[in-house]
Motif scaffolding. Sequence first.
Motif, PDB file in Angstrom:
ATOM      1  N   UNK A   1       0.811  -1.218   0.000  1.00  0.00           N
ATOM      2  CA  UNK A   1       0.000   0.000   0.000  1.00  0.00           C
ATOM      3  C   UNK A   1       0.840   1.261   0.000  1.00  0.00           C
ATOM      4  N   UNK A   2       2.117   1.157   0.404  1.00  0.00           N
ATOM      5  CA  UNK A   2       2.935   2.363   0.580  1.00  0.00           C
ATOM      6  C   UNK A   2       4.410   2.017   0.432  1.00  0.00           C
ATOM      7  N   UNK A   3       5.167   2.999  -0.059  1.00  0.00           N
ATOM      8  CA  UNK A   3       6.626   2.917   0.009  1.00  0.00           C
ATOM      9  C   UNK A   3       7.141   4.164   0.715  1.00  0.00           C
ATOM     10  N   UNK A   4       8.198   4.005   1.488  1.00  0.00           N
ATOM     11  CA  UNK A   4       8.874   5.129   2.146  1.00  0.00           C
ATOM     12  C   UNK A   4      10.346   5.053   1.769  1.00  0.00           C
ATOM     13  N   UNK A   5      10.854   6.138   1.206  1.00  0.00           N
ATOM     14  CA  UNK A   5      12.262   6.216   0.822  1.00  0.00           C
ATOM     15  C   UNK A   5      12.878   7.376   1.587  1.00  0.00           C
TER      16      UNK A   5
ATOM     17  N   UNK B   1      -1.512  -4.198  13.396  1.00  0.00           N
ATOM     18  CA  UNK B   1      -1.826  -5.166  12.360  1.00  0.00           C
ATOM     19  C   UNK B   1      -1.315  -4.726  10.982  1.00  0.00           C
ATOM     20  N   UNK B   2      -0.454  -3.713  10.963  1.00  0.00           N
ATOM     21  CA  UNK B   2       0.202  -3.325   9.710  1.00  0.00           C
ATOM     22  C   UNK B   2       1.533  -4.060   9.594  1.00  0.00           C
ATOM     23  N   UNK B   3       2.139  -4.000   8.402  1.00  0.00           N
ATOM     24  CA  UNK B   3       3.392  -4.714   8.169  1.00  0.00           C
ATOM     25  C   UNK B   3       4.396  -3.811   7.468  1.00  0.00           C
ATOM     26  N   UNK B   4       5.663  -3.899   7.903  1.00  0.00           N
ATOM     27  CA  UNK B   4       6.752  -3.135   7.301  1.00  0.00           C
ATOM     28  C   UNK B   4       7.783  -4.105   6.739  1.00  0.00           C
ATOM     29  N   UNK B   5       8.141  -3.896   5.486  1.00  0.00           N
ATOM     30  CA  UNK B   5       9.152  -4.694   4.803  1.00  0.00           C
ATOM     31  C   UNK B   5      10.347  -3.786   4.541  1.00  0.00           C
ATOM     32  N   UNK B   6      11.499  -4.120   5.106  1.00  0.00           N
ATOM     33  CA  UNK B   6      12.695  -3.288   4.977  1.00  0.00           C
ATOM     34  C   UNK B   6      13.436  -3.619   3.690  1.00  0.00           C
ATOM     35  N   UNK B   7      13.873  -2.568   2.985  1.00  0.00           N
ATOM     36  CA  UNK B   7      14.540  -2.784   1.713  1.00  0.00           C
ATOM     37  C   UNK B   7      15.373  -1.571   1.350  1.00  0.00           C
ATOM     38  N   UNK B   8      16.107  -1.681   0.265  1.00  0.00           N
ATOM     39  CA  UNK B   8      16.912  -0.581  -0.254  1.00  0.00           C
ATOM     40  C   UNK B   8      16.032   0.399  -1.021  1.00  0.00           C
ATOM     41  N   UNK B   9      16.537   1.599  -1.318  1.00  0.00           N
ATOM     42  CA  UNK B   9      15.766   2.542  -2.132  1.00  0.00           C
ATOM     43  C   UNK B   9      15.397   1.983  -3.512  1.00  0.00           C
ATOM     44  N   UNK B  10      16.300   1.243  -4.135  1.00  0.00           N
ATOM     45  CA  UNK B  10      15.999   0.676  -5.450  1.00  0.00           C
ATOM     46  C   UNK B  10      14.853  -0.319  -5.375  1.00  0.00           C
ATOM     47  N   UNK B  11      14.870  -1.175  -4.357  1.00  0.00           N
ATOM     48  CA  UNK B  11      13.803  -2.162  -4.201  1.00  0.00           C
ATOM     49  C   UNK B  11      12.489  -1.481  -3.824  1.00  0.00           C
ATOM     50  N   UNK B  12      12.539  -0.485  -2.956  1.00  0.00           N
ATOM     51  CA  UNK B  12      11.322   0.228  -2.581  1.00  0.00           C
ATOM     52  C   UNK B  12      10.691   0.885  -3.797  1.00  0.00           C
ATOM     53  N   UNK B  13      11.513   1.535  -4.622  1.00  0.00           N
ATOM     54  CA  UNK B  13      10.997   2.200  -5.811  1.00  0.00           C
ATOM     55  C   UNK B  13      10.402   1.188  -6.789  1.00  0.00           C
ATOM     56  N   UNK B  14      11.113   0.093  -7.011  1.00  0.00           N
ATOM     57  CA  UNK B  14      10.613  -0.936  -7.924  1.00  0.00           C
ATOM     58  C   UNK B  14       9.303  -1.535  -7.412  1.00  0.00           C
ATOM     59  N   UNK B  15       9.224  -1.719  -6.124  1.00  0.00           N
ATOM     60  CA  UNK B  15       8.013  -2.279  -5.534  1.00  0.00           C
ATOM     61  C   UNK B  15       6.840  -1.315  -5.675  1.00  0.00           C
TER      62      UNK B  15
ATOM     63  N   UNK C   1       6.147  -6.424  -3.786  1.00  0.00           N
ATOM     64  CA  UNK C   1       7.594  -6.472  -3.601  1.00  0.00           C
ATOM     65  C   UNK C   1       8.245  -6.965  -4.888  1.00  0.00           C
ATOM     66  N   UNK C   2       9.220  -6.184  -5.360  1.00  0.00           N
ATOM     67  CA  UNK C   2       9.817  -6.496  -6.658  1.00  0.00           C
ATOM     68  C   UNK C   2      11.305  -6.241  -6.661  1.00  0.00           C
ATOM     69  N   UNK C   3      12.030  -7.024  -7.424  1.00  0.00           N
ATOM     70  CA  UNK C   3      13.445  -6.796  -7.681  1.00  0.00           C
ATOM     71  C   UNK C   3      13.541  -5.774  -8.812  1.00  0.00           C
ATOM     72  N   UNK C   4      14.434  -4.775  -8.707  1.00  0.00           N
ATOM     73  CA  UNK C   4      14.524  -3.760  -9.756  1.00  0.00           C
ATOM     74  C   UNK C   4      14.744  -4.338 -11.158  1.00  0.00           C
ATOM     75  N   UNK C   5      15.471  -5.448 -11.245  1.00  0.00           N
ATOM     76  CA  UNK C   5      15.745  -6.045 -12.548  1.00  0.00           C
ATOM     77  C   UNK C   5      14.487  -6.570 -13.214  1.00  0.00           C
TER      78      UNK C   5
END
Length: 420
Positions: free
Chosen positions: A293-297, A393-407, A413-417
Amino acid sequence: MGMTMTQKILAKHAGLDSVRAGQLIQAKLDLVLGNDITTPVAINEFEAAGFERVFDKSKIALVMDHFAPNKDIKAAAQCKQCRTFARRFDIDHYYDVGEMGIEHALLPEKGLVAPGEAVIGADSHTCTYGALGAFSTGVGSTDMGAAMAAGQTWFKAPSAIRVNLTGKLRPFVSGKDVILTLIGRIGVDGARYQSLEFAGPGVAELSIYDRLTISNMAIEAGAKNGIFPVDDVTRAYVEGRVNRPWTAFEADADAEYERTVDIDLGQVDCTVAYPHLPENAHSAREGKDIRIDQIVIGSCTNGQLPDLAAAAAILKGRHLARDVRGIVIPATMNVYREAMRQGFTDIFLDAGCIVSAPTCGPCLGGHMGILAAGERCVSTTNRNFVGRMGHVDSEVYLASPAVAAASGVAGHIAHPAELG
């Protein structure tokens, strides 16, 4: 038996020839840090103890970064108390709205931390400055209050784990992926009250910003601190920022380590820490079925200019998936300004994101992106405990800026490639 980097720094600041793991010492401090959440408690303890002066007004830094600009009356009162204290003692390094930044990005940028120094802060991610070859660690607000008056505090000298880095990072992979991989391997208590000492030929392949991210999250493995050797990358960063003499320390060849963890950077892939622990590490390629639902960079972990550049490279010419909210938070005002100059802010706005003033904001469930029940966020922040960014009851998935943007573009959740 020789000493680790951390032990050498602590020995110097304690006025001792050497220290050993487990030894209790009293060490002088080069900097004491607080923010708008932790400093009011420290001020209360400072005043309750009857202290009437600070040890050195040039060696205290107060940064209003969590809830500034103030989000409510309580936040306003906390910042006012800090502001009043800073004026009373003429604190040199007080940063408020207009010149603020997220503390652990702002202090290195301002040259307030140098190699070989000893720094404490009433914030657990004070361990960030190990990227510069300094000893830095988080303490409680009571310890901060006493340190503002005394200029010293006590430590138990930690034992150490040597993290041997080899190889080179692959495309899209960054320091965030390295530290999530390490925590996934050793666990959130795998380095409890130990120093994570990074070494090996792979260190030279990491930018200073990769190192800042890795050191920042040492605490997520339970470490007392994380620390990198001082090399040409370090020297290039501090040159022109630090205007005082500093000393680089090296671990002795016969330094004692509890164990060695080997990481081949070439084998590290884009990594995501699933709820509800940073150790719950998975490849970003496994996330196709996890809608978001959201990305935070942003944040003290990944709000630097190269972080924004990595996200902008993914988002350029693309738009966030329907119903995905995108929040971008530059770590400092200088980062914000440079992001505008390089066109990153336009890219973010065109992609459907908003760009916030520097703040910790959503990282600790404060403001600027709180999650409702059932919502999921891919975030470049450093913690994903239950309720960390909002509802339990919310969930946070930690990732890099590239992964967050791709997602954000993919809606899951997505790999930039995978974006092509």
